[in-house]
Scaffold this motif. Structure first.
Motif, PDB file in Angstrom:
ATOM      1  N   LEU A  63     -15.918 -90.581   2.486  1.00  0.00           N
ATOM      2  CA  LEU A  63     -16.838 -89.498   2.155  1.00  0.00           C
ATOM      3  C   LEU A  63     -16.867 -88.395   3.207  1.00  0.00           C
ATOM      4  N   GLU A  64     -15.780 -88.254   3.965  1.00  0.00           N
ATOM      5  CA  GLU A  64     -15.711 -87.166   4.927  1.00  0.00           C
ATOM      6  C   GLU A  64     -15.663 -85.838   4.188  1.00  0.00           C
ATOM      7  N   PRO A  65     -16.106 -84.768   4.837  1.00  0.00           N
ATOM      8  CA  PRO A  65     -16.066 -83.468   4.173  1.00  0.00           C
ATOM      9  C   PRO A  65     -14.618 -83.058   3.877  1.00  0.00           C
ATOM     10  N   PRO A  66     -14.418 -82.260   2.861  1.00  0.00           N
ATOM     11  CA  PRO A  66     -13.058 -81.846   2.512  1.00  0.00           C
ATOM     12  C   PRO A  66     -12.446 -80.994   3.614  1.00  0.00           C
ATOM     13  N   VAL A  67     -11.128 -80.839   3.562  1.00  0.00           N
ATOM     14  CA  VAL A  67     -10.415 -80.055   4.566  1.00  0.00           C
ATOM     15  C   VAL A  67     -10.935 -78.627   4.590  1.00  0.00           C
ATOM     16  N   ALA A  68     -11.144 -78.047   3.424  1.00  0.00           N
ATOM     17  CA  ALA A  68     -11.641 -76.671   3.346  1.00  0.00           C
ATOM     18  C   ALA A  68     -13.168 -76.711   3.242  1.00  0.00           C
ATOM     19  N   PRO A  69     -13.880 -76.216   4.254  1.00  0.00           N
ATOM     20  CA  PRO A  69     -15.334 -76.291   4.213  1.00  0.00           C
ATOM     21  C   PRO A  69     -15.979 -75.334   3.219  1.00  0.00           C
ATOM     22  N   TYR A  70     -15.230 -74.365   2.726  1.00  0.00           N
ATOM     23  CA  TYR A  70     -15.765 -73.409   1.755  1.00  0.00           C
ATOM     24  C   TYR A  70     -14.869 -73.425   0.525  1.00  0.00           C
ATOM     25  N   PRO A  71     -15.415 -73.136  -0.649  1.00  0.00           N
ATOM     26  CA  PRO A  71     -14.576 -73.073  -1.838  1.00  0.00           C
ATOM     27  C   PRO A  71     -13.578 -71.918  -1.726  1.00  0.00           C
ATOM     28  N   ALA A  87      -4.947 -70.095   7.302  1.00  0.00           N
ATOM     29  CA  ALA A  87      -4.237 -71.373   7.255  1.00  0.00           C
ATOM     30  C   ALA A  87      -4.793 -72.250   6.139  1.00  0.00           C
ATOM     31  N   LEU A  88      -6.119 -72.225   5.957  1.00  0.00           N
ATOM     32  CA  LEU A  88      -6.728 -72.991   4.868  1.00  0.00           C
ATOM     33  C   LEU A  88      -6.264 -72.470   3.513  1.00  0.00           C
ATOM     34  N   GLN A  89      -6.164 -71.153   3.387  1.00  0.00           N
ATOM     35  CA  GLN A  89      -5.674 -70.568   2.139  1.00  0.00           C
ATOM     36  C   GLN A  89      -4.264 -71.050   1.843  1.00  0.00           C
ATOM     37  N   ARG A  93      -2.931 -73.724  -1.376  1.00  0.00           N
ATOM     38  CA  ARG A  93      -1.926 -73.408  -2.402  1.00  0.00           C
ATOM     39  C   ARG A  93      -1.042 -74.606  -2.723  1.00  0.00           C
ATOM     40  N   TRP A  94      -0.947 -75.560  -1.808  1.00  0.00           N
ATOM     41  CA  TRP A  94      -0.088 -76.725  -2.019  1.00  0.00           C
ATOM     42  C   TRP A  94      -0.803 -77.859  -2.752  1.00  0.00           C
ATOM     43  N   VAL A  95      -2.119 -77.829  -2.797  1.00  0.00           N
ATOM     44  CA  VAL A  95      -2.867 -78.903  -3.438  1.00  0.00           C
ATOM     45  C   VAL A  95      -2.496 -78.980  -4.913  1.00  0.00           C
ATOM     46  N   GLY A  96      -2.180 -80.184  -5.356  1.00  0.00           N
ATOM     47  CA  GLY A  96      -1.833 -80.411  -6.757  1.00  0.00           C
ATOM     48  C   GLY A  96      -0.341 -80.274  -7.039  1.00  0.00           C
ATOM     49  N   ARG A  98       3.663 -81.132  -6.828  1.00  0.00           N
ATOM     50  CA  ARG A  98       4.432 -82.357  -6.708  1.00  0.00           C
ATOM     51  C   ARG A  98       5.600 -82.131  -5.756  1.00  0.00           C
ATOM     52  N   VAL A  99       5.805 -83.097  -4.871  1.00  0.00           N
ATOM     53  CA  VAL A  99       6.933 -83.101  -3.962  1.00  0.00           C
ATOM     54  C   VAL A  99       7.613 -84.450  -4.173  1.00  0.00           C
ATOM     55  N   GLY A 100       8.763 -84.423  -4.823  1.00  0.00           N
ATOM     56  CA  GLY A 100       9.399 -85.684  -5.172  1.00  0.00           C
ATOM     57  C   GLY A 100       8.506 -86.444  -6.126  1.00  0.00           C
ATOM     58  N   GLY A 101       8.209 -87.679  -5.800  1.00  0.00           N
ATOM     59  CA  GLY A 101       7.337 -88.505  -6.637  1.00  0.00           C
ATOM     60  C   GLY A 101       5.879 -88.454  -6.236  1.00  0.00           C
ATOM     61  N   PHE A 102       5.531 -87.521  -5.350  1.00  0.00           N
ATOM     62  CA  PHE A 102       4.173 -87.479  -4.814  1.00  0.00           C
ATOM     63  C   PHE A 102       3.440 -86.212  -5.247  1.00  0.00           C
ATOM     64  N   THR A 103       2.136 -86.329  -5.456  1.00  0.00           N
ATOM     65  CA  THR A 103       1.290 -85.193  -5.744  1.00  0.00           C
ATOM     66  C   THR A 103       0.442 -84.944  -4.512  1.00  0.00           C
ATOM     67  N   LEU A 104       0.453 -83.721  -4.005  1.00  0.00           N
ATOM     68  CA  LEU A 104      -0.301 -83.379  -2.802  1.00  0.00           C
ATOM     69  C   LEU A 104      -1.773 -83.202  -3.145  1.00  0.00           C
ATOM     70  N   VAL A 105      -2.613 -83.760  -2.292  1.00  0.00           N
ATOM     71  CA  VAL A 105      -4.069 -83.661  -2.496  1.00  0.00           C
ATOM     72  C   VAL A 105      -4.711 -82.998  -1.317  1.00  0.00           C
TER      73      VAL A 105
END
Length: 105
Positions: A63-71, A87-89, A93-96, A98-105
């Motif tokens: 339950l840690e706060p998300p990486v980006a503290p603001y929407p 840098a947060l922006q 852009r990479w969230v969601g 797919r890189v190979g078989g992985f989805t970035l979160v």
């Protein structure tokens, strides 16, 4: 009695039983319960301790706060924005994606 090999399903069944029993015990009492349930089986004790440590890390980071503290909608779009915000922006852009078989979160 020596500990069964790691590939032995009965060993992992026993690890599961002990882990769940110890997990339901208050942290102050876990060592005593672990010693009672594992006896002299060091392999069993080690696996249960590893699971307990892993469970503790998950419980404290879940339950840690998300990486980006603001929407993203509040992020500045001008070149004068703070470098951290830019840098947060870029990272967002990479969230969601797919890189190979992985989805970035």
């Amino acid at each position: 009695m020596p500990s069964p090999t790691a590939r032995d399903p009965t060993f992992w069944h026993r690890v599961d039983e002990v882990f769940n029993s110890v997990l339901d015990t208050p942290p102050d009492n876990r060592v005593a319960i672990l010693e009672t349930l594992c006896g002299e089986d060091a392999g069993l004790r080690l696996e249960v301790i590893r699971l307990l440590e892993s469970d503790r890390r998950v419980a404290t980071s879940f339950l840690e706060p998300p990486v980006a503290p603001y929407p993203p909608s509040t992020w500045a779009s001008s070149a004068s924005a703070a470098p951290e915000l830019m840098a947060l922006q870029a990272a967002h852009r990479w969230v969601g994606r797919r890189v190979g078989g992985f989805t970035l979160v």
